[in-house]
Design a protein around this motif. Structure first.
Motif, short mmCIF file in Angstrom:
data_model
loop_
_atom_site.label_atom_id
_atom_site.label_comp_id
_atom_site.label_asym_id
_atom_site.label_seq_id
_atom_site.Cartn_x
_atom_site.Cartn_y
_atom_site.Cartn_z
N ASN A 3 -3.97 6.95 9.82
CA ASN A 3 -4.64 5.61 8.91
C ASN A 3 -4.86 4.43 9.79
OD1 ASN A 3 -4.32 3.54 7.34
ND2 ASN A 3 -5.25 4.85 5.59
N SER A 4 -5.25 3.48 9.57
CA SER A 4 -4.56 2.56 11.23
C SER A 4 -3.22 1.87 10.68
CB SER A 4 -6.24 1.63 10.95
OG SER A 4 -5.90 1.09 9.79
N ARG A 5 -3.28 2.19 9.05
CA ARG A 5 -1.73 1.32 8.62
C ARG A 5 0.13 2.32 9.54
NH1 ARG A 5 -1.02 1.94 3.78
NH2 ARG A 5 0.56 0.87 3.51
N ARG A 6 -0.72 3.53 9.40
CA ARG A 6 -0.06 5.03 9.90
C ARG A 6 0.59 4.83 11.79
NH1 ARG A 6 0.85 10.56 10.75
NH2 ARG A 6 3.05 10.99 10.92
N ARG A 53 2.54 4.51 1.05
CA ARG A 53 2.64 4.83 2.25
C ARG A 53 2.03 6.25 3.10
NH1 ARG A 53 7.55 5.45 0.48
NH2 ARG A 53 9.36 3.70 0.57
N GLN A 54 1.27 6.51 4.57
CA GLN A 54 0.82 7.10 4.71
C GLN A 54 1.54 8.71 5.53
OE1 GLN A 54 -2.49 7.41 3.89
NE2 GLN A 54 -2.21 5.03 2.66
N SER A 108 -0.46 1.22 13.19
CA SER A 108 0.04 0.13 13.15
C SER A 108 1.76 0.48 13.38
CB SER A 108 -0.09 -0.42 12.61
OG SER A 108 -0.10 -1.85 12.28
N PHE A 109 2.46 1.10 12.18
CA PHE A 109 3.80 1.43 12.01
C PHE A 109 4.29 2.04 13.24
CE2 PHE A 109 6.92 4.30 10.97
CZ PHE A 109 7.73 3.06 9.96
N TRP A 143 7.08 7.48 6.86
CA TRP A 143 6.09 8.12 7.39
C TRP A 143 4.85 9.24 8.22
CZ3 TRP A 143 2.43 4.13 6.72
CH2 TRP A 143 2.90 2.76 6.13
N GLY A 172 1.21 -1.34 0.30
CA GLY A 172 -0.06 0.15 0.37
C GLY A 172 0.80 1.13 -0.31
N CYS A 192 1.75 6.86 18.53
CA CYS A 192 0.81 6.12 18.97
C CYS A 192 -0.16 5.54 20.41
CB CYS A 192 1.84 4.01 20.09
SG CYS A 192 1.38 2.64 19.64
N ARG A 246 4.66 -0.58 15.69
CA ARG A 246 6.46 -1.32 15.88
C ARG A 246 7.48 -0.43 15.73
NH1 ARG A 246 3.27 -2.30 11.37
NH2 ARG A 246 4.82 -2.22 9.48
#
Length: 68
Positions: free
Chosen positions: A16-19, A10-11, A21-22, A50, A8, A62, A25
């Protein structure tokens, strides 16, 4: 096959949920932001791509945006 086809985008801003999560992590990831020569490490470059300037920024993002 070409690599990266299913990745996908990069946000770099927003929640955004992916950002989120990144950020979660990478906030807990061990390692320096600069190598022995003073160059940014792969970790530092990934955080920058990111939209995070530091591990502390990712950690703060986060904790503010994590759903659970």
């Amino acid at each position: 096959a070409e690599t990266g086809k299913t990745l996908g985008s990069r946000q770099t801003s927003g929640t955004n949920s992916r950002r989120v999560s990144f950020a979660c992590r990478f906030a807990g990831m061990a390692g320096a932001m600069k190598d022995a020569k003073g160059e940014p490490t792969k970790k530092a470059m990934a955080l920058k791509k990111w939209g995070f300037g530091s591990v502390a920024a990712a950690s703060s993002f986060c904790s503010k945006n994590k759903k659970s």
